[in-house]
Design an enzyme around this catalytic site. Sequence first.
Site, PDB file in Angstrom:
ATOM      1  CG  HIS A  39      -3.643   9.459   4.350  1.00  0.00           C
ATOM      2  ND1 HIS A  39      -4.132   8.538   5.253  1.00  0.00           N
ATOM      3  CD2 HIS A  39      -4.626   9.655   3.435  1.00  0.00           C
ATOM      4  CE1 HIS A  39      -5.363   8.199   4.907  1.00  0.00           C
ATOM      5  NE2 HIS A  39      -5.688   8.859   3.808  1.00  0.00           N
TER       6      HIS A  39
ATOM      7  CG  MET B 228      -2.220   1.637  11.253  1.00  0.00           C
ATOM      8  SD  MET B 228      -2.667   2.970  10.109  1.00  0.00           S
ATOM      9  CE  MET B 228      -2.441   2.202   8.528  1.00  0.00           C
TER      10      MET B 228
ATOM     11  N   GLY C 167       6.540  -1.316   7.577  1.00  0.00           N
ATOM     12  CA  GLY C 167       7.609  -0.323   7.697  1.00  0.00           C
ATOM     13  C   GLY C 167       8.359  -0.060   6.405  1.00  0.00           C
ATOM     14  CB  SER C 168       7.664  -0.457   2.788  1.00  0.00           C
ATOM     15  OG  SER C 168       6.492   0.281   2.553  1.00  0.00           O
TER      16      SER C 168
HETATM   17  C1  GAR Z   1       1.298   3.257   3.908  1.00  0.00           C
HETATM   18  O1  GAR Z   1       0.568   3.133   2.723  1.00  0.00           O
HETATM   19  C2  GAR Z   1       0.919   4.526   4.653  1.00  0.00           C
HETATM   20  O2  GAR Z   1       0.653   5.600   3.789  1.00  0.00           O
HETATM   21  C3  GAR Z   1      -0.341   4.067   5.347  1.00  0.00           C
HETATM   22  O3  GAR Z   1      -0.026   2.787   5.820  1.00  0.00           O
HETATM   23  C4  GAR Z   1       0.898   2.182   4.913  1.00  0.00           C
HETATM   24  C5  GAR Z   1       2.081   1.686   5.719  1.00  0.00           C
HETATM   25  O4  GAR Z   1       2.959   0.951   4.921  1.00  0.00           O
HETATM   26  N1  GAR Z   1      -0.719   4.971   6.389  1.00  0.00           N
HETATM   27  C6  GAR Z   1      -1.969   5.280   6.666  1.00  0.00           C
HETATM   28  O5  GAR Z   1      -2.933   4.802   6.095  1.00  0.00           O
HETATM   29  C7  GAR Z   1      -2.133   6.301   7.789  1.00  0.00           C
HETATM   30  N2  GAR Z   1      -3.452   6.873   7.750  1.00  0.00           N
HETATM   31  P1  GAR Z   1       4.432   0.655   5.421  1.00  0.00           P
HETATM   32  O6  GAR Z   1       4.295   0.056   6.824  1.00  0.00           O
HETATM   33  O7  GAR Z   1       4.960  -0.356   4.448  1.00  0.00           O
HETATM   34  O8  GAR Z   1       5.206   1.936   5.421  1.00  0.00           O
END
Ligand code: GAR
Length: 222
Positions: A114, A95, A17-18
């Site tokens: 993304h 996801m 969740g950053s």
């Molecule tokens: C992020 O890099 C986001 O772009 C990616 O998951 C990560 C979540 O990080 N999303 C995808 O790949 C969607 N296709 P976070 O939980 O630290 O925000």
Amino acid sequence: MSAARRARLGVLVSGSGSNLQALLDACAQADFPAEVACVVSNVPTAFGLERARKAGVSAVALDHKAFGSRADFERALGETLRASGVEWVCLAGFMRLLSADFLAGFPGRVLNIHPALLPAFPGLHAQRQALERGVKITGCTVHFVDAGTDTGPIIAQAAVPVLPDDTEASLSARILAEEHRLYPLAVRLAVTGKVTLEGTRTRVDAQAAVGDQSLRSPGAPK
Ligand code: GAR
């Protein structure tokens, strides 16, 4: 004078969740045109739920595995969001694919981030895909969500260089720093009506885009 009305966001997370944190931090600014009304995770242990609670925001775990079907899960998700008065849905490392039925409940109001310059490298492990393909530049994209995988109309993109010794971790971190800058910018553009849907593309108000740096190029690799 009363404060300007702020758009109510529902943020969906599956992990750290950053990006949620970047949105929470942006929403903490008095002049940001949105607020996080609730955070929902399909993973009960997701750290994103902790971040929401710490910010005093409603945090709801809806474990998709506990539902008999995707339709049942999405019905509960829609009800949870609507109960918090959510107007815009922001996917932040969420996801799960969302069906056309769910999306119809928030028409043109679901955004995703993304970690690639779409349409390159959709789906899982976008950073690994970029390394394997040997591209010299990659980045991140905020787009409207349609029923495809990372296919919806693009709102904003930021690029980063791929360096010769990059690992998946180092490249992901470089992209993530841009994600945290880009997502709040894109949300600001969307909720203030500065970006409009035109079929498979978007039109972004030119002045707003320049001011917001919603498109940025990388510096030369060191
Ligand atoms: C992020 O890099 C986001 O772009 C990616 O998951 C990560 C979540 O990080 N999303 C995808 O790949 C969607 N296709 P976070 O939980 O630290 O925000």
